[in-house]
Design an enzyme around this catalytic site. Structure first.
Site, mmCIF file in Angstrom:
data_model
loop_
_atom_site.group_PDB
_atom_site.id
_atom_site.type_symbol
_atom_site.label_atom_id
_atom_site.label_comp_id
_atom_site.label_asym_id
_atom_site.label_seq_id
_atom_site.Cartn_x
_atom_site.Cartn_y
_atom_site.Cartn_z
ATOM 1 N N ARG A 102 -27.317 -6.300 -97.438
ATOM 2 C CA ARG A 102 -27.787 -5.087 -96.745
ATOM 3 C C ARG A 102 -28.351 -4.064 -97.737
ATOM 4 O O ARG A 102 -29.233 -3.287 -97.397
ATOM 5 C CB ARG A 102 -26.652 -4.463 -95.934
ATOM 6 C CG ARG A 102 -26.047 -5.373 -94.865
ATOM 7 C CD ARG A 102 -26.963 -5.505 -93.652
ATOM 8 N NE ARG A 102 -26.493 -6.522 -92.725
ATOM 9 C CZ ARG A 102 -25.833 -6.292 -91.598
ATOM 10 N NH1 ARG A 102 -25.532 -5.067 -91.249
ATOM 11 N NH2 ARG A 102 -25.469 -7.273 -90.802
ATOM 12 N N ASP A 133 -28.337 4.253 -78.996
ATOM 13 C CA ASP A 133 -27.848 3.507 -80.160
ATOM 14 C C ASP A 133 -27.979 4.460 -81.351
ATOM 15 O O ASP A 133 -28.681 5.477 -81.270
ATOM 16 C CB ASP A 133 -28.708 2.246 -80.386
ATOM 17 C CG ASP A 133 -27.975 1.189 -81.205
ATOM 18 O OD1 ASP A 133 -27.472 0.217 -80.620
ATOM 19 O OD2 ASP A 133 -27.889 1.353 -82.442
HETATM 20 C C1 LIG Z 1 -23.546 -6.023 -81.853
HETATM 21 S S1 LIG Z 1 -24.583 -4.805 -81.131
HETATM 22 C C2 LIG Z 1 -24.040 -4.881 -79.433
HETATM 23 C C3 LIG Z 1 -25.182 -4.661 -78.468
HETATM 24 C C4 LIG Z 1 -24.814 -4.770 -76.983
HETATM 25 N N1 LIG Z 1 -23.958 -3.696 -76.585
HETATM 26 C C5 LIG Z 1 -24.213 -6.096 -76.639
HETATM 27 O O1 LIG Z 1 -23.045 -6.149 -76.252
HETATM 28 O O2 LIG Z 1 -24.915 -7.117 -76.740
HETATM 29 C C6 LIG Z 1 -23.809 -3.275 -81.704
HETATM 30 C C7 LIG Z 1 -24.731 -2.073 -81.654
HETATM 31 O O3 LIG Z 1 -23.931 -0.910 -81.890
HETATM 32 C C8 LIG Z 1 -24.708 0.018 -82.617
HETATM 33 N N2 LIG Z 1 -23.836 0.992 -83.285
HETATM 34 C C9 LIG Z 1 -23.082 0.824 -84.387
HETATM 35 N N3 LIG Z 1 -22.462 1.972 -84.716
HETATM 36 C C10 LIG Z 1 -22.817 2.891 -83.790
HETATM 37 C C11 LIG Z 1 -22.508 4.258 -83.582
HETATM 38 N N4 LIG Z 1 -21.705 4.935 -84.411
HETATM 39 N N5 LIG Z 1 -23.057 4.893 -82.534
HETATM 40 C C12 LIG Z 1 -23.889 4.224 -81.691
HETATM 41 N N6 LIG Z 1 -24.224 2.938 -81.833
HETATM 42 C C13 LIG Z 1 -23.703 2.268 -82.866
HETATM 43 C C14 LIG Z 1 -25.495 -0.853 -83.578
HETATM 44 O O4 LIG Z 1 -26.644 -0.209 -84.058
HETATM 45 C C15 LIG Z 1 -25.812 -2.081 -82.732
HETATM 46 O O5 LIG Z 1 -27.090 -2.006 -82.162
#
Ligand SMILES: C[S@@+](CC[C@H](N)C(=O)[O-])C[C@H]1O[C@@H](n2cnc3c(N)ncnc32)[C@H](O)[C@@H]1O
Length: 280
Positions: free
Chosen positions: A34, A139
């Site tokens: 990363r 997000d």
């Molecule tokens: C693994 S994806 C899950 C996407 C979807 N909810 C699903 O279940 O398929 C996790 C997402 O959470 C977001 N994320 C991580 N930390 C976050 C935060 N502090 N606030 C908002 N979103 C966040 C990431 O950018 C990512 O797009």
């Protein structure tokens, strides 16, 4: 030059302070990958230590966040949640003739909120009744939000992403991109789905969220809490809960749990919770 252990500890601290994400001990390879991504995204040619110092001083924070989030998702992930949304929540709302306000709190590249929107249109057709629905999709990662707003996805014919009750051709326009070696099928979401959704940045780790209390009928918070410590998961859930209406539904991911909300909800299925009491 900083020792790798010190460098990775610094990265973890910055990531936690900007996003609340807690990285486990065994993530050195991931951090190293990363960091390369970060240098590319930030177009930075200097030393990584200097870049991290700049981030601590408030520069390149967006590039840092966008490089460190994990965005894995797909259409109709854990599809039983969309079945419940269609057959229980939307039927109920259609009966009452009320608008339904939904929140997708970690929408990644958009497959989840578009799946919610397709579910609304399917319910509408099955019930023969117009359902007014709005979806707020947020997000922390600005790149994925841009991707989601564009609504263009790669499609594989063998893909099992769509449940039987969804015919993708109803909701997507197909485009075939040919190059010398191969052929790629792209699908673009139709405007009627896009019209339902507002994409916006929100950090779930912020002390409060910019929405009204008791506003949403439905909240999806799936496969994001797993990136936070147990204490922070609980805090996020409590904040989200304050924005959910009484009798509204909260959907959590397959390995997530409702923590302290457990005494304030009624279980309606696998990781499906209905709000029954305000938090005291
Ligand atoms: C693994 S994806 C899950 C996407 C979807 N909810 C699903 O279940 O398929 C996790 C997402 O959470 C977001 N994320 C991580 N930390 C976050 C935060 N502090 N606030 C908002 N979103 C966040 C990431 O950018 C990512 O797009």
């Amino acid at each position: 030059m900083l020792d790798n252990n010190v460098l990775y500890e610094k990265v973890k601290n910055i990531l936690y302070s900007l996003t609340g994400i807690t990285l486990a001990q065994n993530k050195d390879i991931m951090i190293s990958n990363r960091l390369h991504k970060l240098k590319r995204n930030a177009n930075y040619t200097g030393e990584i230590e200097d870049l991290l110092k700049a981030i601590e001083n408030g520069s390149y924070t967006m590039e840092f966040i966008n490089s460190f989030t994990t965005n894995k998702t797909h259409f109709f992930r854990e599809d039983f949640h969309f079945t419940d949304l269609k057959n229980r929540v939307l039927v109920d709302h259609a009966k009452k003739g009320q608008e339904i306000k939904m929140y997708c709190s970690a929408s990644s590249t958009g497959e989840e909120p578009y799946s919610m929107a397709m579910t609304v249109l399917e319910a509408q057709e099955e019930l023969g009744k117009k359902i007014n629905a709005s979806i707020l999709a947020t997000d922390i990662d600005t790149n994925v939000l841009q991707y989601a707003a564009n609504g263009i996805y790669r499609y594989s014919k063998s893909s099992k992403e769509f449940p039987e009750w969804i015919k993708p051709q109803k909701y997507f326009k197909k485009r075939v991109k040919k190059n010398l070696a191969s052929e790629e099928i792209l699908i673009k979401v139709k405007p009627e789905l896009q019209k339902m959704i507002t994409f916006q940045v929100n950090n779930l780790n912020d002390s409060s969220y910019p929405f009204e209390k008791n506003y949403f009928d439905v909240i999806f918070c799936r496969n994001v809490l797993i990136y936070f410590s147990s204490t922070d998961q609980n805090k996020i859930l409590k904040k989200l809960f304050s924005h959910l209406k009484m009798d509204g539904t909260l959907y959590l991911g397959h390995s997530e749990n409702p923590h302290d909300l457990i005494n304030y909800v009624q279980r309606a299925g696998q990781n499906i919770f209905i709000k029954k009491k305000e938090l005291s």
